[in-house]
Write a protein that holds these residues in place. Structure first.
Motif, PDB file in Angstrom:
ATOM      1  N   ASP A 176       0.846  -1.185   0.000  1.00 21.77           N
ATOM      2  CA  ASP A 176       0.000   0.000   0.000  1.00 21.77           C
ATOM      3  C   ASP A 176       0.885   1.240   0.000  1.00 21.77           C
ATOM      4  N   PRO A 177       1.246   1.738  -1.177  1.00 21.29           N
ATOM      5  CA  PRO A 177       2.293   2.754  -1.269  1.00 21.29           C
ATOM      6  C   PRO A 177       1.932   4.110  -0.713  1.00 21.29           C
ATOM      7  N   LEU A 178       0.710   4.295  -0.215  1.00 21.89           N
ATOM      8  CA  LEU A 178       0.345   5.641   0.216  1.00 21.89           C
ATOM      9  C   LEU A 178       0.248   5.799   1.725  1.00 21.89           C
ATOM     10  N   ILE A 179       0.588   4.738   2.487  1.00 18.79           N
ATOM     11  CA  ILE A 179       0.680   4.917   3.933  1.00 18.79           C
ATOM     12  C   ILE A 179       2.159   4.780   4.277  1.00 18.79           C
ATOM     13  N   VAL A 180       2.766   5.819   4.785  1.00 20.37           N
ATOM     14  CA  VAL A 180       4.222   5.900   4.949  1.00 20.37           C
ATOM     15  C   VAL A 180       4.672   6.025   6.425  1.00 20.37           C
ATOM     16  N   ALA A 181       6.042   6.012   6.933  1.00 17.53           N
ATOM     17  CA  ALA A 181       6.620   5.985   8.330  1.00 17.53           C
ATOM     18  C   ALA A 181       6.379   7.265   9.103  1.00 17.53           C
ATOM     19  N   VAL A 182       6.599   7.372  10.344  1.00 14.68           N
ATOM     20  CA  VAL A 182       6.172   8.529  11.128  1.00 14.68           C
ATOM     21  C   VAL A 182       6.907   9.791  10.673  1.00 14.68           C
ATOM     22  N   ILE A 183       6.130  10.813  10.300  1.00  8.01           N
ATOM     23  CA  ILE A 183       6.699  12.088   9.844  1.00  8.01           C
ATOM     24  C   ILE A 183       6.120  13.184  10.718  1.00  8.01           C
ATOM     25  N   MET A 184       6.929  14.120  11.084  1.00  5.98           N
ATOM     26  CA  MET A 184       6.435  15.297  11.780  1.00  5.98           C
ATOM     27  C   MET A 184       6.534  16.467  10.824  1.00  5.98           C
ATOM     28  N   GLU A 191      -6.024  -6.211   5.642  1.00  7.62           N
ATOM     29  CA  GLU A 191      -5.732  -6.829   4.357  1.00  7.62           C
ATOM     30  C   GLU A 191      -6.617  -8.050   4.110  1.00  7.62           C
ATOM     31  N   ASP A 192      -6.901  -8.827   5.157  1.00  5.00           N
ATOM     32  CA  ASP A 192      -7.671 -10.049   4.954  1.00  5.00           C
ATOM     33  C   ASP A 192      -9.142  -9.768   4.648  1.00  5.00           C
ATOM     34  N   VAL A 193      -9.556  -8.519   4.818  1.00  5.88           N
ATOM     35  CA  VAL A 193     -10.936  -8.140   4.515  1.00  5.88           C
ATOM     36  C   VAL A 193     -11.055  -7.608   3.088  1.00  5.88           C
ATOM     37  N   ARG A 194      -9.985  -7.022   2.580  1.00  7.49           N
ATOM     38  CA  ARG A 194     -10.050  -6.286   1.316  1.00  7.49           C
ATOM     39  C   ARG A 194     -10.432  -7.136   0.116  1.00  7.49           C
ATOM     40  N   GLY A 195      -9.830  -8.311  -0.014  1.00  5.70           N
ATOM     41  CA  GLY A 195      -9.971  -9.061  -1.255  1.00  5.70           C
ATOM     42  C   GLY A 195     -11.257  -9.831  -1.419  1.00  5.70           C
ATOM     43  N   LYS A 196     -12.120  -9.836  -0.421  1.00  7.69           N
ATOM     44  CA  LYS A 196     -13.347 -10.622  -0.482  1.00  7.69           C
ATOM     45  C   LYS A 196     -14.327 -10.019  -1.488  1.00  7.69           C
ATOM     46  N   PRO A 197     -14.850 -10.814  -2.442  1.00  5.15           N
ATOM     47  CA  PRO A 197     -15.820 -10.263  -3.404  1.00  5.15           C
ATOM     48  C   PRO A 197     -17.038  -9.710  -2.682  1.00  5.15           C
ATOM     49  N   ARG A 198     -17.475  -8.538  -3.083  1.00  5.51           N
ATOM     50  CA  ARG A 198     -18.609  -7.904  -2.395  1.00  5.51           C
ATOM     51  C   ARG A 198     -19.270  -6.884  -3.315  1.00  5.51           C
ATOM     52  N   SER A 199     -20.395  -6.374  -2.840  1.00  5.59           N
ATOM     53  CA  SER A 199     -21.096  -5.289  -3.516  1.00  5.59           C
ATOM     54  C   SER A 199     -20.868  -4.006  -2.735  1.00  5.59           C
ATOM     55  N   LEU A 209     -15.609   2.035  11.240  1.00  5.36           N
ATOM     56  CA  LEU A 209     -15.178   2.912  10.171  1.00  5.36           C
ATOM     57  C   LEU A 209     -13.701   2.683   9.877  1.00  5.36           C
ATOM     58  N   PHE A 210     -13.360   2.585   8.585  1.00  4.47           N
ATOM     59  CA  PHE A 210     -11.988   2.286   8.182  1.00  4.47           C
ATOM     60  C   PHE A 210     -11.504   3.311   7.166  1.00  4.47           C
ATOM     61  N   SER A 211     -10.218   3.215   6.834  1.00  4.72           N
ATOM     62  CA  SER A 211      -9.644   4.014   5.756  1.00  4.72           C
ATOM     63  C   SER A 211      -8.966   3.076   4.765  1.00  4.72           C
ATOM     64  N   VAL A 212      -8.866   3.559   3.529  1.00  2.88           N
ATOM     65  CA  VAL A 212      -8.180   2.817   2.471  1.00  2.88           C
ATOM     66  C   VAL A 212      -7.316   3.807   1.698  1.00  2.88           C
ATOM     67  N   ALA A 213      -6.044   3.482   1.530  1.00  6.17           N
ATOM     68  CA  ALA A 213      -5.157   4.317   0.730  1.00  6.17           C
ATOM     69  C   ALA A 213      -5.210   3.841  -0.717  1.00  6.17           C
ATOM     70  N   THR A 214      -5.249   4.781  -1.640  1.00  4.93           N
ATOM     71  CA  THR A 214      -5.284   4.454  -3.063  1.00  4.93           C
ATOM     72  C   THR A 214      -4.209   5.262  -3.782  1.00  4.93           C
ATOM     73  N   PRO A 215      -3.874   4.926  -5.013  1.00  2.00           N
ATOM     74  CA  PRO A 215      -2.903   5.734  -5.756  1.00  2.00           C
ATOM     75  C   PRO A 215      -3.383   7.150  -6.039  1.00  2.00           C
ATOM     76  N   PHE A 216      -4.643   7.437  -5.726  1.00  2.29           N
ATOM     77  CA  PHE A 216      -5.225   8.741  -6.062  1.00  2.29           C
ATOM     78  C   PHE A 216      -5.617   9.545  -4.820  1.00  2.29           C
ATOM     79  N   GLY A 217      -5.257   9.046  -3.637  1.00  2.00           N
ATOM     80  CA  GLY A 217      -5.606   9.721  -2.403  1.00  2.00           C
ATOM     81  C   GLY A 217      -6.268   8.759  -1.443  1.00  2.00           C
ATOM     82  N   PHE A 218      -6.422   9.181  -0.206  1.00  2.00           N
ATOM     83  CA  PHE A 218      -7.034   8.313   0.790  1.00  2.00           C
ATOM     84  C   PHE A 218      -8.558   8.380   0.728  1.00  2.00           C
ATOM     85  N   VAL A 219      -9.180   7.347   1.298  1.00  2.00           N
ATOM     86  CA  VAL A 219     -10.633   7.305   1.464  1.00  2.00           C
ATOM     87  C   VAL A 219     -10.906   6.911   2.901  1.00  2.00           C
TER      88      VAL A 219
END
Length: 351
Positions: A16-24, A51-59, A74-84
């Protein structure tokens, strides 16, 4: 004071290239919607979806300002286009994912809370890519709309648009992401979508069949929770909220969703032009979602609640805006009933 932003471990980075190490660092008071990191407070409130929840087929169900979901994880998901953020599930088995388009792509950096994004600010690429990343195979979107044809589609209708018209047809695509093909999605090249296609075509049997499935899920509501709603011209109880039967529009014309830019409402002259072009209802969001979902080959079915007549067409003494405001409570009741029926239908279809 600067706000801490949290990065993940290198192993997490590889997935997941959009969640990175602790930055101040200095953080703005509100996210731009394309930020690649979440403030620490936001990560506490919206932890990454496991991760084990993400790949499950769903609507998935996408809602707007008329849909409120409470009491869910409530969760978050990082994408190549920004977070959700505000990613949640409508059922215990996590088979039906929910996103509120206006409350999922921007956060307030001070509080970590998701903040409202008006139609022109929503990060549609992040939103739709999030669905793909979470294993979503089909989407039902709920929208609040104005009617361009109050004599055919009166206020209080629910309709299923079968086509859309972009007032400002700017490029809306995931290109040049390497997972996108040109005219075809080549699996051996790792493609998950293609950019040259025509959306909302009747030859797309997967989409047409899914529209029918959604109609069957919702039609019982007509005689229950939604009994007080008006029928549009050509609609029938047994085919509600659609207006198609045996491949033809019952009213003799398609139900076209006109996607305007927003956030302002349209002028009377604009409304006249959209009506002359054959539009049926007006909104500000769903054409973008429909385009991107189609690019990823995810069937997208739109269900629109008609809450006002457009500017210059309303018979309400306070005009179209006041009509909309007065219908907001009823809209919330109707959309709650729609969501409940969709959850039952979509979860059972996955099994």
């Amino acid at each position: 004071a600067s706000s801490p932003v949290v990065e993940a471990s290198p192993s997490r980075w590889s997935r997941d290239p959009l969640i990175v190490a602790v930055i101040m660092g200095n953080a703005p008071s509100a996210s731009s919607g394309t930020d690649t990191v979440l403030p620490a407070k936001a990560l506490e409130k919206y932890p990454p979806l496991p991760e084990d929840v993400r790949g499950k087929p769903r609507s998935a169900v996408i809602g707007g300002s008329g849909v409120a979901i409470e009491g869910k994880e409530l969760f978050s998901v990082a994408t190549p286009f920004g977070f959700v953020v505000n990613v949640s599930f409508l059922d215990g088995a996590r088979e039906v994912l929910f996103l509120n388009r206006h409350l999922c792509t921007h956060v307030d950096s001070s509080s970590g809370e998701a903040r409202y994004a008006p139609p022109h600010e929503v990060n549609y690429r992040a939103l739709v890519w999030c669905l793909h990343a979470c294993g979503v195979k089909r989407v039902v979107a709920l929208s609040s709309t104005g009617t361009l044809c109050p004599e055919e589609i009166p206020v209080g209708c629910v309709v299923m648009p079968d086509d859309f018209y972009m007032v400002k047809p700017e490029p809306m695509t995931f290109w040049p992401h390497p997972a996108m093909g040109t005219f075809a999605a080549n699996e051996k090249d790792g493609h998950v979508g293609r950019i040259h296609f025509a959306p909302a075509i009747q030859d797309d049997t997967v989409w047409v069949n899914f529209r029918k499935d959604v109609q069957v899920m919702l039609s019982p509501l007509r005689k229950k929770e939604c009994e007080g709603l008006h029928l549009g011209r050509g609609q029938k109880d047994e085919t509600w909220p659609d207006h198609w039967e045996t491949g033809k529009p019952l009213s003799g014309r398609p139900c076209v969703y006109v996607n305007t830019v927003g956030p302002r409402f349209e002028t009377r002259a604009e409304i006249r032009s959209y009506r002359d072009l054959g539009g049926a209802v007006v909104g500000m969001t769903c054409g973008y979602e429909w385009t991107l979902a189609s690019e990823l080959m995810i069937p997208y079915v739109l269900v629109s609640v008609v809450d006002n007549a457009c500017n210059g067409l309303s018979s309400h003494p306070g005009g179209a805006l006041q009509e909309y405001l007065e219908h907001k409570t009823k809209i919330t009741e109707v959309t709650a009933a729609l969501v409940k029926a969709l959850v039952a239908g979509l979860a059972s279809e996955i099994k």
